[in-house]
Write a protein that holds these residues in place. Structure first.
Motif, PDB file in Angstrom:
ATOM      1  N   TYR A   1      -7.270   0.926 -16.571  1.00 43.30           N
ATOM      2  CA  TYR A   1      -7.077   1.100 -18.169  1.00 43.30           C
ATOM      3  C   TYR A   1      -6.040   2.045 -18.161  1.00 43.30           C
ATOM      4  O   TYR A   1      -6.248   3.375 -18.068  1.00 43.30           O
ATOM      5  N   LEU A   2      -4.741   1.811 -18.873  1.00 41.02           N
ATOM      6  CA  LEU A   2      -3.824   2.627 -19.035  1.00 41.02           C
ATOM      7  C   LEU A   2      -3.387   3.570 -20.481  1.00 41.02           C
ATOM      8  O   LEU A   2      -2.792   4.000 -20.566  1.00 41.02           O
ATOM      9  N   THR A   3      -4.671   3.037 -21.403  1.00 41.86           N
ATOM     10  CA  THR A   3      -4.604   3.498 -22.693  1.00 41.86           C
ATOM     11  C   THR A   3      -4.761   5.131 -22.477  1.00 41.86           C
ATOM     12  O   THR A   3      -5.883   5.508 -22.218  1.00 41.86           O
ATOM     13  N   PRO A   4      -3.779   5.928 -23.068  1.00 39.50           N
ATOM     14  CA  PRO A   4      -4.059   7.310 -23.037  1.00 39.50           C
ATOM     15  C   PRO A   4      -5.256   7.674 -23.838  1.00 39.50           C
ATOM     16  O   PRO A   4      -5.475   7.524 -24.913  1.00 39.50           O
ATOM     17  N   GLY A   5      -6.284   8.527 -23.240  1.00 37.01           N
ATOM     18  CA  GLY A   5      -7.492   9.221 -23.810  1.00 37.01           C
ATOM     19  C   GLY A   5      -8.498   7.809 -24.223  1.00 37.01           C
ATOM     20  O   GLY A   5      -9.503   8.302 -25.145  1.00 37.01           O
TER      21      GLY A   5
ATOM     22  N   PHE B   1      -6.079  -8.386 -15.167  1.00 37.74           N
ATOM     23  CA  PHE B   1      -4.732  -8.747 -14.689  1.00 37.74           C
ATOM     24  C   PHE B   1      -4.418  -8.134 -13.677  1.00 37.74           C
ATOM     25  O   PHE B   1      -3.943  -8.262 -12.428  1.00 37.74           O
ATOM     26  N   ARG B   2      -4.179  -6.638 -13.957  1.00 35.59           N
ATOM     27  CA  ARG B   2      -3.771  -5.716 -12.841  1.00 35.59           C
ATOM     28  C   ARG B   2      -4.769  -5.684 -11.767  1.00 35.59           C
ATOM     29  O   ARG B   2      -4.149  -5.798 -10.443  1.00 35.59           O
ATOM     30  N   GLY B   3      -5.903  -5.870 -11.897  1.00 38.52           N
ATOM     31  CA  GLY B   3      -6.867  -5.884 -10.946  1.00 38.52           C
ATOM     32  C   GLY B   3      -6.792  -7.111 -10.030  1.00 38.52           C
ATOM     33  O   GLY B   3      -6.825  -7.126  -8.758  1.00 38.52           O
ATOM     34  N   ALA B   4      -6.581  -8.438 -10.597  1.00 37.22           N
ATOM     35  CA  ALA B   4      -6.308  -9.633  -9.708  1.00 37.22           C
ATOM     36  C   ALA B   4      -5.169  -9.476  -8.904  1.00 37.22           C
ATOM     37  O   ALA B   4      -5.087  -9.807  -8.001  1.00 37.22           O
TER      38      ALA B   4
ATOM     39  N   TYR C   1       0.930  -1.530   0.051  1.00 36.69           N
ATOM     40  CA  TYR C   1       0.069   0.083  -0.030  1.00 36.69           C
ATOM     41  C   TYR C   1       0.721   1.344  -0.193  1.00 36.69           C
ATOM     42  O   TYR C   1       0.724   2.161  -0.761  1.00 36.69           O
ATOM     43  N   PHE C   2       1.832   1.282   0.961  1.00 33.87           N
ATOM     44  CA  PHE C   2       2.717   2.604   0.871  1.00 33.87           C
ATOM     45  C   PHE C   2       3.600   2.586  -0.153  1.00 33.87           C
ATOM     46  O   PHE C   2       4.196   3.810  -0.441  1.00 33.87           O
ATOM     47  N   THR C   3       4.042   1.696  -0.861  1.00 31.52           N
ATOM     48  CA  THR C   3       4.830   1.676  -2.115  1.00 31.52           C
ATOM     49  C   THR C   3       4.123   2.072  -3.481  1.00 31.52           C
ATOM     50  O   THR C   3       4.467   2.141  -4.292  1.00 31.52           O
ATOM     51  N   GLY C   4       2.565   2.131  -3.105  1.00 34.50           N
ATOM     52  CA  GLY C   4       1.749   2.545  -4.464  1.00 34.50           C
ATOM     53  C   GLY C   4       1.106   1.314  -5.080  1.00 34.50           C
ATOM     54  O   GLY C   4       0.557   1.589  -6.045  1.00 34.50           O
ATOM     55  N   ILE C   5       1.758   0.021  -4.782  1.00 32.89           N
ATOM     56  CA  ILE C   5       1.424  -0.920  -5.837  1.00 32.89           C
ATOM     57  C   ILE C   5      -0.055  -1.431  -5.543  1.00 32.89           C
ATOM     58  O   ILE C   5      -0.682  -1.839  -6.472  1.00 32.89           O
ATOM     59  N   ILE C   6      -0.363  -1.400  -4.371  1.00 29.80           N
ATOM     60  CA  ILE C   6      -1.785  -1.484  -4.022  1.00 29.80           C
ATOM     61  C   ILE C   6      -2.645  -0.152  -3.697  1.00 29.80           C
ATOM     62  O   ILE C   6      -2.079   0.785  -2.792  1.00 29.80           O
ATOM     63  N   ASP C   7      -3.606   0.273  -4.382  1.00 24.38           N
ATOM     64  CA  ASP C   7      -4.059   1.446  -4.301  1.00 24.38           C
ATOM     65  C   ASP C   7      -5.746   1.321  -4.222  1.00 24.38           C
ATOM     66  O   ASP C   7      -6.467   0.771  -5.031  1.00 24.38           O
TER      67      ASP C   7
ATOM     68  N   PHE D   1     -10.714  -0.756 -25.941  1.00 23.88           N
ATOM     69  CA  PHE D   1     -11.326  -1.251 -24.574  1.00 23.88           C
ATOM     70  C   PHE D   1     -11.275  -2.819 -24.689  1.00 23.88           C
ATOM     71  O   PHE D   1     -10.594  -3.303 -23.580  1.00 23.88           O
ATOM     72  N   ILE D   2     -11.603  -3.238 -25.729  1.00 21.14           N
ATOM     73  CA  ILE D   2     -11.478  -4.768 -25.761  1.00 21.14           C
ATOM     74  C   ILE D   2     -10.091  -5.332 -25.435  1.00 21.14           C
ATOM     75  O   ILE D   2      -9.673  -6.319 -25.074  1.00 21.14           O
ATOM     76  N   PHE D   3      -9.433  -4.580 -26.455  1.00 18.18           N
ATOM     77  CA  PHE D   3      -7.832  -4.909 -26.271  1.00 18.18           C
ATOM     78  C   PHE D   3      -7.121  -4.845 -25.139  1.00 18.18           C
ATOM     79  O   PHE D   3      -6.452  -5.670 -24.601  1.00 18.18           O
ATOM     80  N   GLU D   4      -7.574  -3.589 -24.066  1.00 22.36           N
ATOM     81  CA  GLU D   4      -6.802  -3.623 -22.852  1.00 22.36           C
ATOM     82  C   GLU D   4      -7.359  -4.581 -21.621  1.00 22.36           C
ATOM     83  O   GLU D   4      -7.047  -4.585 -20.665  1.00 22.36           O
ATOM     84  N   THR D   5      -8.778  -4.702 -21.923  1.00 26.49           N
ATOM     85  CA  THR D   5      -9.358  -5.346 -20.860  1.00 26.49           C
ATOM     86  C   THR D   5      -8.951  -6.523 -20.142  1.00 26.49           C
ATOM     87  O   THR D   5      -8.807  -6.631 -18.827  1.00 26.49           O
ATOM     88  N   PRO D   6      -8.204  -7.504 -20.959  1.00 26.19           N
ATOM     89  CA  PRO D   6      -7.512  -8.588 -20.179  1.00 26.19           C
ATOM     90  C   PRO D   6      -6.362  -8.148 -19.388  1.00 26.19           C
ATOM     91  O   PRO D   6      -6.061  -8.750 -18.332  1.00 26.19           O
ATOM     92  N   PHE D   7      -5.605  -7.087 -19.775  1.00 24.37           N
ATOM     93  CA  PHE D   7      -4.372  -6.528 -18.953  1.00 24.37           C
ATOM     94  C   PHE D   7      -5.113  -5.660 -17.806  1.00 24.37           C
ATOM     95  O   PHE D   7      -4.436  -5.900 -16.533  1.00 24.37           O
ATOM     96  N   ALA D   8      -6.103  -5.133 -17.872  1.00 23.47           N
ATOM     97  CA  ALA D   8      -6.856  -4.418 -16.783  1.00 23.47           C
ATOM     98  C   ALA D   8      -7.375  -5.543 -15.563  1.00 23.47           C
ATOM     99  O   ALA D   8      -7.163  -5.469 -14.608  1.00 23.47           O
TER     100      ALA D   8
END
Length: 205
Positions: free
Chosen positions: A146-150, A172-175, A129-135, A163-170
């Motif tokens: 989702y990190l895609t700009p704009g 994964f980051r959420g998991a 949490y304090f290193t910002g990995i968990i927010d 949206f569909i392209f990045e959803t699996p990555f999002a």
């Protein structure tokens, strides 16, 4: 064959494993779910204990003690905690426990072990949490995953493609973000349920 089930009540787990054995499925391991191998359908007596060991010699002395009493060790390791036994000697008694008190205490050991695991994960949670990995903001605004700009300014085909392209990555980051918190909550839940089962077992004495 492999099956995935979750038990906190050892009695119900034993009954299920005995039913599987009667259908011709012999418990082979519990490393990743329940792994069964085909065997002759047969009524079997299966019992479960919960014990962890620091030393291999203590673990093997434990296994040998049961084998000498007519029970074969089916699955479990010195670290896993849950130990599975099958009665292989008709002359042996139908239980691995000598009395209800020792049988109930397996739940107490399970509850204690789960609580220790939950507590041991708290420092890691705080560190992440304090290193910002968990927010926690991701719980309130999941779109931050989702990190895609704009991305949210796009529309039509362009938006849906991104949206569909990045959803699996999002996802994964959420998991990855929720793994430690969910682990802690799971261990606390297991500890509570096991302790409740221990109290119920002691009352029935």
């Amino acid at each position: 064959m492999r099956k995935f089930k979750l038990f906190i009540d050892f009695d119900k787990e034993e009954q299920w494993l005995e039913e599987m054995a009667s259908k011709g499925y012999q418990l082979d391991s519990t490393n990743f779910g329940y792994k069964f191998r085909l065997a002759e359908p047969k009524a079997k007596k299966i019992k479960i204990d919960f014990r962890k060991f620091r030393h291999s010699t203590d673990f093997w002395d434990y296994i040998t003690l049961f084998e000498d009493s007519g029970w074969r060790h089916l699955a479990g390791s010195k670290y896993s905690g849950i130990q599975y036994f099958e009665k292989v000697d008709d002359r042996a008694i139908d239980d691995i426990f000598s009395d209800n008190d020792s049988k109930a205490k397996r739940y107490k050991r399970y509850a204690h072990s789960s609580l220790i695991l939950a507590i041991s994960n708290f420092p890691l949670l705080i560190c992440l949490y304090f290193t910002g990995i968990i927010d926690p903001v991701y719980l309130i605004r999941p779109r931050e995953l989702y990190l895609t700009p704009g991305l949210w300014d796009k529309s039509g085909t362009s938006f849906w493609f991104s949206f569909i392209f990045e959803t699996p990555f999002a996802l994964f980051r959420g998991a990855a973000w929720t793994f430690i918190p969910l682990s802690i909550l799971s261990y606390l839940f297991f500890s509570y349920k096991a302790n409740k089962r221990y109290i119920q077992s002691m009352i029935k004495k």
